[in-house]
Scaffold this motif. Structure first.
Motif, short mmCIF file in Angstrom:
data_model
loop_
_atom_site.label_atom_id
_atom_site.label_comp_id
_atom_site.label_asym_id
_atom_site.label_seq_id
_atom_site.Cartn_x
_atom_site.Cartn_y
_atom_site.Cartn_z
N ARG A 98 13.91 34.78 3.06
CA ARG A 98 14.81 35.03 1.94
C ARG A 98 15.99 35.90 2.39
N ASP A 99 15.70 36.94 3.16
CA ASP A 99 16.75 37.83 3.64
C ASP A 99 17.72 37.11 4.57
N ILE A 100 17.20 36.26 5.43
CA ILE A 100 18.05 35.50 6.35
C ILE A 100 18.99 34.59 5.55
N TYR A 101 18.45 33.89 4.56
CA TYR A 101 19.30 33.02 3.74
C TYR A 101 20.34 33.83 2.97
N ALA A 102 19.94 34.96 2.43
CA ALA A 102 20.87 35.79 1.68
C ALA A 102 22.01 36.28 2.57
N GLN A 103 21.68 36.72 3.77
CA GLN A 103 22.70 37.18 4.72
C GLN A 103 23.63 36.04 5.12
N THR A 104 23.05 34.88 5.36
CA THR A 104 23.84 33.72 5.75
C THR A 104 24.80 33.32 4.63
N LEU A 105 24.30 33.27 3.40
CA LEU A 105 25.16 32.92 2.28
C LEU A 105 26.24 33.96 2.04
N ALA A 106 25.91 35.23 2.24
CA ALA A 106 26.90 36.30 2.07
C ALA A 106 27.99 36.18 3.11
N LEU A 107 27.63 35.88 4.34
CA LEU A 107 28.63 35.70 5.41
C LEU A 107 29.52 34.49 5.11
N ARG A 108 28.92 33.44 4.63
CA ARG A 108 29.69 32.22 4.31
C ARG A 108 30.67 32.51 3.17
N ALA A 109 30.23 33.26 2.17
CA ALA A 109 31.08 33.59 1.03
C ALA A 109 32.28 34.44 1.44
N GLN A 110 32.10 35.26 2.50
CA GLN A 110 33.18 36.11 2.97
C GLN A 110 34.28 35.32 3.67
N ARG A 111 33.95 34.14 4.16
CA ARG A 111 34.93 33.33 4.91
C ARG A 111 35.79 32.63 3.98
#
Length: 140
Positions: free
Chosen positions: A127-140
């Protein structure tokens, strides 16, 4: 199986050794909880899941050093890793059978170590990995 049963009988171990055969997965914890420690001599284990299962039941492990256990068994902490020599392995087994305090301490450490590999812990990490990945994607 018969050869093992004959050997058990010839060593007069019938009252302390039972070959139970295959155990359904939902019953395996009952067998672990009957034990004082978990002994493991495989040299070809690749993942060590059975060792983690035993540890989750609070069993210290005595295992032959191999690639599958190096990341799981912490020598002198949650069990022992020995060279592929019966005298070293059996000395550690005897030590834990005769020393309740040491066996209990290593068993507690084993249970604590195994918690990091629980389904709950694993799913939280995913869950944490997905959350971090989605947060990074949203920042781009």
């Amino acid at each position: 199986r018969q050869r093992l049963q004959d050997r058990i009988h010839s060593l007069d171990l019938d009252t302390v050794v039972t070959l139970v055969g295959a155990v359904p997965p939902d019953e395996i914890i009952n067998w672990y909880q009957l034990a004082d420690l978990f002994v493991f001599t495989s040299r070809s284990e690749t993942q060590g899941m059975v060792i983690l299962e035993a540890m989750s039941a609070g069993l210290p492990v005595v295992a032959v050093r191999s690639s599958g256990i190096d990341d799981v068994v912490k020598d002198g902490v949650n069990g022992y890793k020995t060279a592929q020599r019966i005298e070293y392995w059996s000395a550690r087994v005897v030590e834990l059978l005769e020393n309740d305090t040491k066996r209990d301490k290593l068993g507690e450490n084993a249970r604590e170590f195994a918690r990091d590999f629980s389904v709950e812990h694993f799913s939280a990490n995913v869950r944490d990995i997905y959350a971090q990945t989605l947060a990074l994607r949203a920042q781009r």
